[in-house]
Design an enzyme around this catalytic site. Structure first.
Site, short mmCIF file in Angstrom:
data_model
loop_
_atom_site.label_atom_id
_atom_site.label_comp_id
_atom_site.label_asym_id
_atom_site.label_seq_id
_atom_site.Cartn_x
_atom_site.Cartn_y
_atom_site.Cartn_z
N LEU A 210 -14.90 120.99 62.81
CA LEU A 210 -15.23 119.59 63.10
C LEU A 210 -14.45 118.59 62.24
O LEU A 210 -14.56 117.37 62.44
CB LEU A 210 -16.73 119.36 62.92
CG LEU A 210 -17.62 120.16 63.88
CD1 LEU A 210 -19.09 119.90 63.58
CD2 LEU A 210 -17.31 119.82 65.32
N HIS A 211 -13.71 119.06 61.28
CA HIS A 211 -12.81 118.21 60.49
C HIS A 211 -13.51 117.02 59.85
O HIS A 211 -12.94 115.92 59.76
CB HIS A 211 -11.62 117.74 61.34
CG HIS A 211 -11.01 118.84 62.14
ND1 HIS A 211 -11.20 118.95 63.50
CD2 HIS A 211 -10.29 119.91 61.79
CE1 HIS A 211 -10.59 120.03 63.94
NE2 HIS A 211 -10.04 120.64 62.92
N CYS A 212 -14.75 117.20 59.43
CA CYS A 212 -15.54 116.13 58.79
C CYS A 212 -15.67 114.90 59.71
O CYS A 212 -15.77 113.77 59.23
CB CYS A 212 -14.95 115.72 57.44
SG CYS A 212 -14.81 117.07 56.28
N ALA A 213 -15.62 115.12 61.01
CA ALA A 213 -15.66 114.00 61.96
C ALA A 213 -16.53 114.34 63.16
O ALA A 213 -16.07 114.36 64.30
CB ALA A 213 -14.25 113.64 62.40
#
Length: 172
Positions: free
Chosen positions: A124-127
């Site tokens: 989720l790439h911190c997003a």
């Protein structure tokens, strides 16, 4: 890591201890920058940061950004040509391309690519809200990032690795 701190107000040190300029003191010196410089300086990191700044100054921010965008578009275009690959890119493509492959878990795909020498990030790439917006929850995507030091031939090698992984998946 090494970075720069730019602020328009007085700050308090995060660490306390002597500095090379006034090592006899038990408290941090009052003057800047010494009062914010506890501990041993990361000289290799500082030298690397300096060379990085010099590189950007020599090349120019716009030239680097244009090159990275061009490579990002190249990667996105060729990823989109692969069967079962969904690419998340747009008209203002940067050097970061997210994608996923049908029938393949993003984390497992990222690990398989890493085993072949490709440095990608999966998840989720911190997003999470961005992933919610594009419909990639809960698994996310695989993210490929390029820089001014990458070449189209490296993207071609990456694409070959992805094709080989996908072909292996199809056999299972």
């Amino acid at each position: 890591g090494t970075g720069l701190l730019l602020c328009g107000c007085e700050t308090e040190p995060l660490l306390r201890g002597g500095t090379g300029s006034q090592s006899i003191l038990q408290e941090m010196p009052a003057e800047l920058p010494d009062r914010l410089e506890a501990g041993t300086h990361n000289m290799p990191g500082i030298a690397g940061l300096l060379e990085g700044l010099r590189f950007v100054q020599r090349q120019g921010v716009a030239r680097i950004a244009d090159y990275e965008s061009e490579l990002g578009r190249y990667a996105a275009r060729h990823l989109a040509e692969l069967s079962g690959v969904e690419v998340f890119s747009g008209p203002f493509q940067t050097g970061v391309v997210s994608f996923r492959a049908a029938g393949m878990d993003c984390e497992e795909l990222g690990e398989a690519l890493a085993a072949r020498g490709a440095a990608v990030r999966a998840g989720l790439h911190c997003a999470p809200f961005a992933h919610k917006t594009v419909g990639t929850l809960p698994d996310g995507t695989v993210r490929l990032s390029v820089s001014a030091f990458n070449r189209e031939s490296e993207i071609d090698t990456f694409l070959s690795s992805l094709r080989a992984i996908a072909a292996g998946q199809a056999k299972n």
